[in-house]
Write a protein that holds these residues in place. Sequence first.
Motif, mmCIF file in Angstrom:
data_model
loop_
_atom_site.group_PDB
_atom_site.id
_atom_site.type_symbol
_atom_site.label_atom_id
_atom_site.label_comp_id
_atom_site.label_asym_id
_atom_site.label_seq_id
_atom_site.Cartn_x
_atom_site.Cartn_y
_atom_site.Cartn_z
ATOM 1 N N GLU A 193 72.731 7.851 58.937
ATOM 2 C CA GLU A 193 72.425 9.275 59.067
ATOM 3 C C GLU A 193 72.165 9.870 57.685
ATOM 4 O O GLU A 193 72.937 9.667 56.749
ATOM 5 C CB GLU A 193 73.583 10.006 59.754
ATOM 6 N N ARG A 194 71.071 10.624 57.586
ATOM 7 C CA ARG A 194 70.612 11.058 56.268
ATOM 8 C C ARG A 194 71.108 12.433 55.847
ATOM 9 O O ARG A 194 71.216 12.706 54.648
ATOM 10 C CB ARG A 194 69.077 11.036 56.236
ATOM 11 N N ASN A 195 71.371 13.299 56.781
ATOM 12 C CA ASN A 195 71.743 14.661 56.400
ATOM 13 C C ASN A 195 72.810 15.231 57.331
ATOM 14 O O ASN A 195 72.625 16.295 57.934
ATOM 15 C CB ASN A 195 70.500 15.554 56.406
ATOM 16 N N PRO A 196 73.935 14.533 57.471
ATOM 17 C CA PRO A 196 74.983 15.045 58.366
ATOM 18 C C PRO A 196 75.630 16.304 57.801
ATOM 19 O O PRO A 196 75.637 16.530 56.582
ATOM 20 C CB PRO A 196 75.980 13.884 58.418
ATOM 21 N N VAL A 197 76.157 17.106 58.710
ATOM 22 C CA VAL A 197 76.869 18.327 58.335
ATOM 23 C C VAL A 197 78.303 18.207 58.839
ATOM 24 O O VAL A 197 78.534 17.816 59.990
ATOM 25 C CB VAL A 197 76.193 19.576 58.940
ATOM 26 N N PHE A 198 79.276 18.550 57.988
ATOM 27 C CA PHE A 198 80.686 18.425 58.336
ATOM 28 C C PHE A 198 81.359 19.795 58.266
ATOM 29 O O PHE A 198 81.111 20.575 57.343
ATOM 30 C CB PHE A 198 81.392 17.469 57.379
ATOM 31 N N ALA A 199 82.208 20.061 59.237
ATOM 32 C CA ALA A 199 82.898 21.357 59.274
ATOM 33 C C ALA A 199 83.971 21.448 58.201
ATOM 34 O O ALA A 199 84.338 22.547 57.782
ATOM 35 C CB ALA A 199 83.511 21.588 60.654
ATOM 36 N N SER A 200 84.481 20.305 57.761
ATOM 37 C CA SER A 200 85.567 20.302 56.786
ATOM 38 C C SER A 200 85.544 19.004 55.995
ATOM 39 O O SER A 200 84.873 18.030 56.378
ATOM 40 C CB SER A 200 86.919 20.441 57.486
ATOM 41 N N LEU A 201 86.300 18.965 54.895
ATOM 42 C CA LEU A 201 86.428 17.727 54.138
ATOM 43 C C LEU A 201 87.088 16.638 54.972
ATOM 44 O O LEU A 201 86.754 15.453 54.853
ATOM 45 C CB LEU A 201 87.237 17.966 52.862
ATOM 46 N N ALA A 202 88.031 17.047 55.826
ATOM 47 C CA ALA A 202 88.694 16.069 56.693
ATOM 48 C C ALA A 202 87.689 15.404 57.625
ATOM 49 O O ALA A 202 87.717 14.184 57.825
ATOM 50 C CB ALA A 202 89.803 16.741 57.484
ATOM 51 N N ASP A 203 86.785 16.190 58.188
ATOM 52 C CA ASP A 203 85.743 15.618 59.046
ATOM 53 C C ASP A 203 84.822 14.700 58.244
ATOM 54 O O ASP A 203 84.409 13.632 58.727
ATOM 55 C CB ASP A 203 84.914 16.733 59.690
ATOM 56 N N ALA A 204 84.508 15.118 57.028
ATOM 57 C CA ALA A 204 83.652 14.304 56.176
ATOM 58 C C ALA A 204 84.318 12.960 55.872
ATOM 59 O O ALA A 204 83.667 11.910 55.896
ATOM 60 C CB ALA A 204 83.337 15.041 54.881
ATOM 61 N N GLU A 205 85.614 12.976 55.608
ATOM 62 C CA GLU A 205 86.313 11.731 55.295
ATOM 63 C C GLU A 205 86.292 10.774 56.485
ATOM 64 O O GLU A 205 86.089 9.562 56.314
ATOM 65 C CB GLU A 205 87.752 11.999 54.866
ATOM 66 N N VAL A 206 86.489 11.293 57.685
ATOM 67 C CA VAL A 206 86.430 10.441 58.875
ATOM 68 C C VAL A 206 85.071 9.745 58.955
ATOM 69 O O VAL A 206 84.981 8.535 59.216
ATOM 70 C CB VAL A 206 86.690 11.278 60.150
ATOM 71 N N SER A 207 84.008 10.507 58.701
ATOM 72 C CA SER A 207 82.661 9.951 58.767
ATOM 73 C C SER A 207 82.419 8.936 57.656
ATOM 74 O O SER A 207 81.844 7.865 57.886
ATOM 75 C CB SER A 207 81.630 11.076 58.674
ATOM 76 N N LEU A 208 82.868 9.238 56.446
ATOM 77 C CA LEU A 208 82.619 8.351 55.319
ATOM 78 C C LEU A 208 83.412 7.053 55.435
ATOM 79 O O LEU A 208 82.960 5.992 54.989
ATOM 80 C CB LEU A 208 82.949 9.064 54.009
ATOM 81 N N ARG A 209 84.586 7.116 56.032
ATOM 82 C CA ARG A 209 85.347 5.878 56.260
ATOM 83 C C ARG A 209 84.562 4.929 57.168
ATOM 84 O O ARG A 209 84.672 3.701 57.029
ATOM 85 C CB ARG A 209 86.714 6.200 56.878
#
Length: 281
Positions: A146-162
């Motif tokens: 995914e090239r341009n995901p949007v995350f509601a929070s840093l916690a959500d971003a971390e889940v995705s990056l893991r």
Amino acid sequence: MGLGMKVSRIEVSPGISLAVRESGPADAPRTLFCVHGLTRNAQDFDKVAAAMADRYRVIAVDIVGRGESDWLPDPAGYDYPTYIWQCMTLLDKLGLPQVDWLGTSMGGLIGIGLNSVQPQRIRRLILNDVGGFLPKEALKSIVEAERNPVFASLADAEVSLRQRYADFGPISDADWALLTEASTRLQPDGSYRLRFDPNIYASFDKAPVGDINLWPLWNQVKQPVLLLRGGLSGLLLKATALGMVARGGVDLVEFGDCGHAPSLLQPEQIQPIRDWLLKTE
């Protein structure tokens, strides 16, 4: 300068500046120049820099379109000739006629490409999970992320990056938090996006993804090489790594608990880099 981190921006073409992170003594006899992977940034090398800054000047760059570097107005410029030329310009502006080069994935390919133009610029070459042949299956998995995901929070971003970077191998919770912060940018609406221009994929969209044969460029590399490989890597195949070792002058270190690419956040991944560089001083 002491061992602390200095962050600066250096113009490499009109209106385009690259962000640079620098550690270690400015008058150190050797410089380690670090270049990250496709969607990553210079902060990936902070732990390597901390481990080397007693003996080396360590410089890590955000390639254009990543991290804190400028974005290109024309996406067509996101290609290896641009990256190579900008790195040569950056080395010139930093007054570095020769460096030891550490490149992860894309950063390793930039180093191999730069060597084909100015081989005298690289004294020692460290390649992190990249080499003379790139199989299309691994390239497709990179291109299809995914090239341009949007995350509601840093916690959500971390889940995705893991999930996105699961192949990096075992990473502590504290390092995942740091990696997430370094990988994202807060938006005006309070959401978070990844810290790169989605257009960096433009070169992949020009033609169908296929195998890439880089053996002719690899055969121009005459310097001593340290080749790092994730034991589960689909990009740097075992057969490719062994083929590179067969030419001589290549030391191979494999990490069995990761794929593409070793994160270089773990002491057991950093120590071989330090040992090899100090051995070849």
